[in-house]
Design a protein around this motif. Structure first.
Motif, PDB file in Angstrom:
ATOM      1  N   TYR A 227       0.860  -1.195   0.000  1.00 12.28           N
ATOM      2  CA  TYR A 227       0.000   0.000   0.000  1.00 12.28           C
ATOM      3  C   TYR A 227       0.884   1.228   0.000  1.00 12.28           C
ATOM      4  N   ASP A 228       0.417   2.321  -0.622  1.00 11.21           N
ATOM      5  CA  ASP A 228       1.008   3.605  -0.261  1.00 11.21           C
ATOM      6  C   ASP A 228      -0.059   4.434   0.431  1.00 11.21           C
ATOM      7  N   VAL A 229       0.411   5.322   1.311  1.00  8.82           N
ATOM      8  CA  VAL A 229      -0.532   6.066   2.152  1.00  8.82           C
ATOM      9  C   VAL A 229      -0.792   7.463   1.592  1.00  8.82           C
ATOM     10  N   SER A 230      -0.396   7.680   0.350  1.00 12.85           N
ATOM     11  CA  SER A 230      -0.434   9.030  -0.200  1.00 12.85           C
ATOM     12  C   SER A 230      -1.828   9.637  -0.168  1.00 12.85           C
ATOM     13  N   ALA A 231      -1.878  10.891   0.200  1.00 10.58           N
ATOM     14  CA  ALA A 231      -3.075  11.730   0.134  1.00 10.58           C
ATOM     15  C   ALA A 231      -4.184  11.314   1.094  1.00 10.58           C
ATOM     16  N   VAL A 232      -3.917  10.353   1.974  1.00 15.24           N
ATOM     17  CA  VAL A 232      -4.938   9.990   2.961  1.00 15.24           C
ATOM     18  C   VAL A 232      -4.698  10.871   4.188  1.00 15.24           C
ATOM     19  N   THR A 233      -5.601  11.782   4.399  1.00 15.28           N
ATOM     20  CA  THR A 233      -5.415  12.715   5.512  1.00 15.28           C
ATOM     21  C   THR A 233      -6.350  12.405   6.686  1.00 15.28           C
ATOM     22  N   ASP A 234      -7.311  11.524   6.460  1.00 15.46           N
ATOM     23  CA  ASP A 234      -8.201  11.080   7.541  1.00 15.46           C
ATOM     24  C   ASP A 234      -7.439  10.046   8.364  1.00 15.46           C
ATOM     25  N   VAL A 235      -7.398  10.225   9.660  1.00 11.48           N
ATOM     26  CA  VAL A 235      -6.592   9.323  10.493  1.00 11.48           C
ATOM     27  C   VAL A 235      -7.188   7.914  10.548  1.00 11.48           C
ATOM     28  N   ARG A 236      -8.497   7.801  10.327  1.00 15.03           N
ATOM     29  CA  ARG A 236      -9.141   6.504  10.585  1.00 15.03           C
ATOM     30  C   ARG A 236      -8.670   5.383   9.652  1.00 15.03           C
ATOM     31  N   PRO A 237      -8.653   5.591   8.336  1.00 14.31           N
ATOM     32  CA  PRO A 237      -8.139   4.494   7.498  1.00 14.31           C
ATOM     33  C   PRO A 237      -6.690   4.137   7.825  1.00 14.31           C
ATOM     34  N   LEU A 238      -5.920   5.157   8.241  1.00 16.89           N
ATOM     35  CA  LEU A 238      -4.519   4.883   8.598  1.00 16.89           C
ATOM     36  C   LEU A 238      -4.450   4.024   9.855  1.00 16.89           C
ATOM     37  N   ILE A 239      -5.338   4.287  10.806  1.00 14.77           N
ATOM     38  CA  ILE A 239      -5.340   3.461  12.029  1.00 14.77           C
ATOM     39  C   ILE A 239      -5.639   2.012  11.667  1.00 14.77           C
ATOM     40  N   THR A 240      -6.652   1.815  10.837  1.00 10.03           N
ATOM     41  CA  THR A 240      -7.008   0.438  10.463  1.00 10.03           C
ATOM     42  C   THR A 240      -5.837  -0.245   9.775  1.00 10.03           C
ATOM     43  N   LEU A 241      -5.254   0.458   8.828  1.00 10.18           N
ATOM     44  CA  LEU A 241      -4.156  -0.145   8.076  1.00 10.18           C
ATOM     45  C   LEU A 241      -2.956  -0.415   8.986  1.00 10.18           C
ATOM     46  N   ARG A 249       4.218  -3.990   4.685  1.00 11.53           N
ATOM     47  CA  ARG A 249       3.578  -3.828   3.374  1.00 11.53           C
ATOM     48  C   ARG A 249       3.073  -2.399   3.161  1.00 11.53           C
ATOM     49  N   ILE A 250       3.428  -1.505   4.063  1.00 10.83           N
ATOM     50  CA  ILE A 250       2.896  -0.146   3.950  1.00 10.83           C
ATOM     51  C   ILE A 250       4.044   0.819   3.619  1.00 10.83           C
ATOM     52  N   LEU A 251       3.872   1.599   2.567  1.00 10.56           N
ATOM     53  CA  LEU A 251       4.932   2.485   2.082  1.00 10.56           C
ATOM     54  C   LEU A 251       4.460   3.936   2.158  1.00 10.56           C
ATOM     55  N   TYR A 252       5.436   4.817   2.388  1.00 15.66           N
ATOM     56  CA  TYR A 252       5.107   6.233   2.391  1.00 15.66           C
ATOM     57  C   TYR A 252       4.967   6.734   0.954  1.00 15.66           C
ATOM     58  N   GLY A 253       4.055   7.674   0.748  1.00 15.35           N
ATOM     59  CA  GLY A 253       3.922   8.345  -0.539  1.00 15.35           C
ATOM     60  C   GLY A 253       3.230   9.668  -0.278  1.00 15.35           C
ATOM     61  N   SER A 254       3.470  10.662  -1.138  1.00 10.14           N
ATOM     62  CA  SER A 254       2.888  11.984  -0.863  1.00 10.14           C
ATOM     63  C   SER A 254       1.824  12.411  -1.877  1.00 10.14           C
ATOM     64  N   ASP A 255       1.877  11.802  -3.074  1.00  7.54           N
ATOM     65  CA  ASP A 255       1.022  12.242  -4.173  1.00  7.54           C
ATOM     66  C   ASP A 255       1.297  13.703  -4.539  1.00  7.54           C
ATOM     67  N   GLY A 256       2.541  14.152  -4.258  1.00 15.49           N
ATOM     68  CA  GLY A 256       2.884  15.527  -4.653  1.00 15.49           C
ATOM     69  C   GLY A 256       3.044  15.611  -6.163  1.00 15.49           C
ATOM     70  N   VAL A 257       3.141  16.752  -6.692  1.00 10.49           N
ATOM     71  CA  VAL A 257       3.055  18.038  -6.040  1.00 10.49           C
ATOM     72  C   VAL A 257       1.606  18.520  -6.048  1.00 10.49           C
ATOM     73  N   ASP A 258       0.923  18.221  -7.151  1.00  5.77           N
ATOM     74  CA  ASP A 258      -0.373  18.881  -7.331  1.00  5.77           C
ATOM     75  C   ASP A 258      -1.479  18.358  -6.436  1.00  5.77           C
ATOM     76  N   ALA A 259      -1.342  17.113  -5.945  1.00  3.27           N
ATOM     77  CA  ALA A 259      -2.468  16.549  -5.209  1.00  3.27           C
ATOM     78  C   ALA A 259      -2.439  16.822  -3.714  1.00  3.27           C
ATOM     79  N   THR A 260      -1.293  17.110  -3.125  1.00  3.39           N
ATOM     80  CA  THR A 260      -1.292  17.315  -1.663  1.00  3.39           C
ATOM     81  C   THR A 260      -0.485  18.525  -1.210  1.00  3.39           C
ATOM     82  N   TYR A 261       0.165  19.224  -2.125  1.00  5.18           N
ATOM     83  CA  TYR A 261       0.933  20.384  -1.674  1.00  5.18           C
ATOM     84  C   TYR A 261       0.062  21.634  -1.829  1.00  5.18           C
TER      85      TYR A 261
END
Ligand SMILES: Cc1ncc(COP(=O)(O)O)c(C=O)c1O
Length: 785
Positions: A227-241, A249-261
């Motif tokens: 999984y990548d966690v990009s652009a998920v800003t709600d804490v709840r799905p992150l808690i479940t995952l 199996r969980i990777l960092y991602g930002s979905d930058g530049v246009d989607a989260t910056y």
């Protein structure tokens, strides 16, 4: 609207300084980011003016701003915009990405791309995988399409053939909770395309609490999913995952530049979500300090909180931000000195030196002594253990290819379901003046799985549970002698086999270890423990002929190193019935891994008592004695009682473990991986002419070297594999956390080691090699330290 670097506000800076600086590690691998060159999109496309020019230098500058002082690399994903010139975009992007040798790129693919073009690009241009996207769906329905609608079968076949990574943005309203998506992922990962490695973007497209909560139990059991966690800003799905999925199996991602910056976030509205861009809305903040922060910082804050709630360690956080990606994609950070498994000054080794002064024998279990592996090198202590990975006190990480916790952690270390159940029980109070009702539920479950049994008692370790079983048999039959085969714990009844005078000299040789002194066992027990060899019905028959009506029990494992000969178990059962002895099957090591419950169920021979420990609770202390009522009732005529047999963690862990076993096919998994390992050892042995002895069931494999210097060769093998990041010893008990890729990596690491073993045999210098590696020949059995 994306902000420019100049819009990074003092409030963003404050959030970084106060909240994120201590959360984000020194290294960051952003596994979800995009580049864009406006030349590749006609200005008449409606999206054209929404995307700003972003080259590698832009995302590097952003990274320097967002995570100051961190070394950052990227997995760039082709930017999926309608009307984009796919070839030009891919060519330009990969050229950008190649400027940083540690960054990677997944090629933008649309159904219009030919397999030949994709293959050529992958092989010649250094793309790592594919980036398909729903807006290219051939159905024209971009919101409700299936994977194969935008990643057609020929492309899937190519990805499978080349073992590619695919970053998958699931379509359909409910993302991973959608039944069609789930069935496609099941079909693809388990059957049709087992070599594709999927990264499910945006927490498997769960921007709200709901999809991942629905799907996690199913996704977690699928192979080749990350999984990548990009652009998920709600804490709840992150808690479940974070709390329910394998952390690796969980990777960092930002979905930058246009989607989260931008200043805002992705807000949940029930099961829907929406990007809230504070710069584009007329938001008023009369009651608070109204300074929205960057969405990427909202995401990082939520990740931090989820990591706290899921009780992640610093190591887990490093894995998330960079180490898992580094291992999966072959990325090297800095000069990576800290990752080399060199010993140097070692807290782990120093602790063990101290332990030997304070604790006789150094450890509580012979099989966990470093002297049994590679003295001076073997890491005696695990600071952390997850899945099949352990981390020692110095932070060195190893894939454990030994016995998965001496056979106890069949689901893998720190199994999230078992740990969650245990955590809940601890939080509610797991010990009090009253009993734990879970033991009643567990008795019910064990008897349901073993219908020949009527009752159960519980203890917390294998050896004590065996002592209880023997006590029950002696109490019920009013006889003293025990005929046994194999190892059954440290108790007096068992060690009595080595007492003299007796008609057997060194009775435990071949069952436990040669030459064990039964010091401390009362001489009065001599002659009460009568050993017989597995599959040797005649030897048991002789004991019975000689001592028939004195034998209280026949104690044995239904199987350990070999299959029972035809008729052997039936013969034992019949002899017991004839002489009135209780048949006790010790399922402490054999239980659960070859069959759901005791392996005796598979052979169709029912004992009078069966004993479970180890894997029954996946690493939490627990043991069970189940049996027929007339024997179990004997507990009431003896005294069998202990305080800690009443606490709640053990039965809670056992219930969670067994219920999980019921949903998985553990037996096939361990059989498949063990068979592969055994074949790999045979293959290495043949290729390098290093003779090995391999025995045991695939789920309980044993390995030794067939050579006069077997122990020295074994030590050198262990020492060299440690340098390569693997724990390896005299056997392999696969767990459910072991996957094919662990075995592939192990084989890869073992090849040069076998080559060295061959040379050491040829040059007869294995001892010198051990010496220069800083170790000595390992012990093969019990020895005073
Ligand atoms: C078959 C068998 N019986 C008994 C035991 C002893 O169990 P424990 O170490 O939990 O006391 C073991 C441990 O290895 C075992 O494999």
């Amino acid at each position: 609207m994306p902000v420019s670097l100049h819009d990074y506000s003092s409030h963003d800076q404050q959030i970084w300084d106060e909240e994120l600086e201590d959360f984000v590690p020194d290294r960051v691998f952003d596994a979800h980011i995009h580049l864009f060159n406006p030349d590749h999109l006609s200005s008449t496309e409606p999206t054209a003016n929404r995307w700003g020019a972003t080259d590698l230098a832009t995302i590097q500058q952003w990274a320097a701003k967002l995570y100051p002082g961190r070394e950052t690399h990227f997995l760039v994903l082709g930017t999926p915009l309608r009307g984009i010139d796919v070839a030009a975009h891919n060519d330009w992007s990969i050229a950008q990405v190649r400027q940083d040798p540690q960054s990677r790129m997944n090629r933008l693919v649309t159904p219009a791309c030919t397999v030949e073009d994709i293959r050529r690009d992958i092989l010649e241009q250094r793309f790592m995988g594919l980036k398909p996207y729903r807006i290219f769906s051939v159905t024209g329905d971009i919101a409700q399409c299936r994977i194969q609608d935008f990643l057609p079968y020929p492309q899937l076949e190519l990805a499978n053939e080349l073992g590619l990574w695919v970053t998958m943005h699931l379509s359909r309203f409910h993302g991973c909770a959608d039944e069609l998506n789930l069935s496609d992922l099941r079909e693809f990962t388990l059957k049709r395309f087992p070599n594709i490695k999927w990264i499910l973007a945006h927490c498997a497209r769960s921007f709200t609490y709901w999809p991942i909560r629905q799907a996690i139990d199913q996704l977690r059991d699928l192979p080749n999913i990350w999984y990548d966690v990009s652009a998920v800003t709600d804490v709840r799905p992150l808690i479940t995952l974070f709390s329910r999925e394998d952390r690796r199996r969980i990777l960092y991602g930002s979905d930058g530049v246009d989607a989260t910056y931008f200043h805002g976030q992705y807000a949940s509205l029930g099961r829907a979500w929406q990007g809230i861009d504070a710069g584009r809305l007329d938001l008023q903040f009369p009651h608070c300090d109204g300074r929205p922060i960057l969405a990427i910082y909202e995401q990082l804050l939520s990740m931090k909180h989820a990591a706290e709630i899921a009780q992640w360690s610093g190591n887990d956080i490093e894995n998330l931000f960079w180490r898992s990606a580094a291992e999966l994609f072959g990325v090297r950070f800095g000069n990576d000195e800290s990752d080399v498994n060199s010993v140097g000054h070692s807290l782990t080794q120093a602790t063990y030196v101290r332990a030997k002064e304070l604790i006789p024998g150094g450890t509580q279990l012979l099989s966990k002594r470093p002297e049994m592996f590679a003295p001076g090198l073997w890491p005696a202590y695990a600071r952390e253990a997850h899945g099949c990975e352990v981390i020692d006190l110095d932070g060195r990480r190893f894939i454990d290819m030994t016995t998965s916790g001496i056979g106890s952690c069949l689901l893998g270390y720190a199994d999230p379901d078992v740990n969650a159940a245990v955590g809940r029980r601890i939080a509610m109070g797991s010990m009090s003046s009253l009993n734990a009702a879970e033991e009643v539920e567990l008795a019910e479950l064990l008897i349901e799985l073993h219908p020949w049994a009527d009752q159960a008692r519980f203890a917390r370790s294998g050896g004590e549970a065996m002592a209880i079983a023997v006590r029950l048999a002696r109490a019920a039959t009013r006889r003293d002698k025990i005929a046994f085969c194999g190892y059954h714990g440290w108790s007096d009844w068992y060690l009595a086999a080595n007492l003299h005078p007796t008609d057997v000299v060194d009775g435990l040789q071949g069952h436990l270890l040669p030459g064990l002194e039964p010091a401390g066992v009362p001489l009065g027990l001599s002659g009460t423990a009568l050993p017989f060899a597995y599959n040797d019905l005649d030897e048991l028959q002789q004991h019975i002929s000689r001592h028939g009506n004195e034998i209280a029990a026949v104690v044995m494992e239904p199987t350990r190193n070999a299959e029972p000969d035809p008729g052997f178990l039936e013969g034992v059962r019949e002899l017991c019935d004839r002489c009135g002895a209780v048949l006790i099957f010790d399922e402490i090591s054999s239980g659960w891994r070859m069959h759901l419950g005791g392996v005796h169920l598979k052979y169709g021979i029912m004992p009078d008592i069966a004993v479970f420990a180890k894997a029954i609770a996946n690493g939490h202390p627990m043991a069970a004695i189940i049996g027929r009522r007339r024997l179990m009732d004997a507990a009431q005529s003896s005294f069998i009682s202990s305080t800690y047999w009443t606490e709640a963690v053990g039965p809670t862990a056992a219930l969670a473990t067994i219920r999980k076993y019921q949903t998985l096919d553990i037996a096939s998994h361990t059989h498949r991986l063990g068979t592969r390992m055994s074949q790999a050892w045979h293959d290495l042995s043949r290729r390098f002419s290093v003779p090995v002895k391999i025995s045991g069931h695939p789920s309980l494999l044993r390995l030794s070297f067939d050579h006069t210097e077997a122990a020295a060769l074994g030590t050198l093998f262990t020492a060299r594999m440690l340098e390569r990041g693997f724990l390896t010893g005299g056997g392999f008990y696969p767990s459910f956390a072991h996957q094919e890729h662990h075995i592939t990596a192990y084989i890869h690491a073992a090849e040069p080691v076998f080559a060295e073993l061959a040379i050491a045999i040829q040059q007869a210098d294995v001892l010198q090699r051990l010496d220069s590696a800083g170790t000595q020949v390992r012990h093969s059995g019990f020895a005073r330290l």
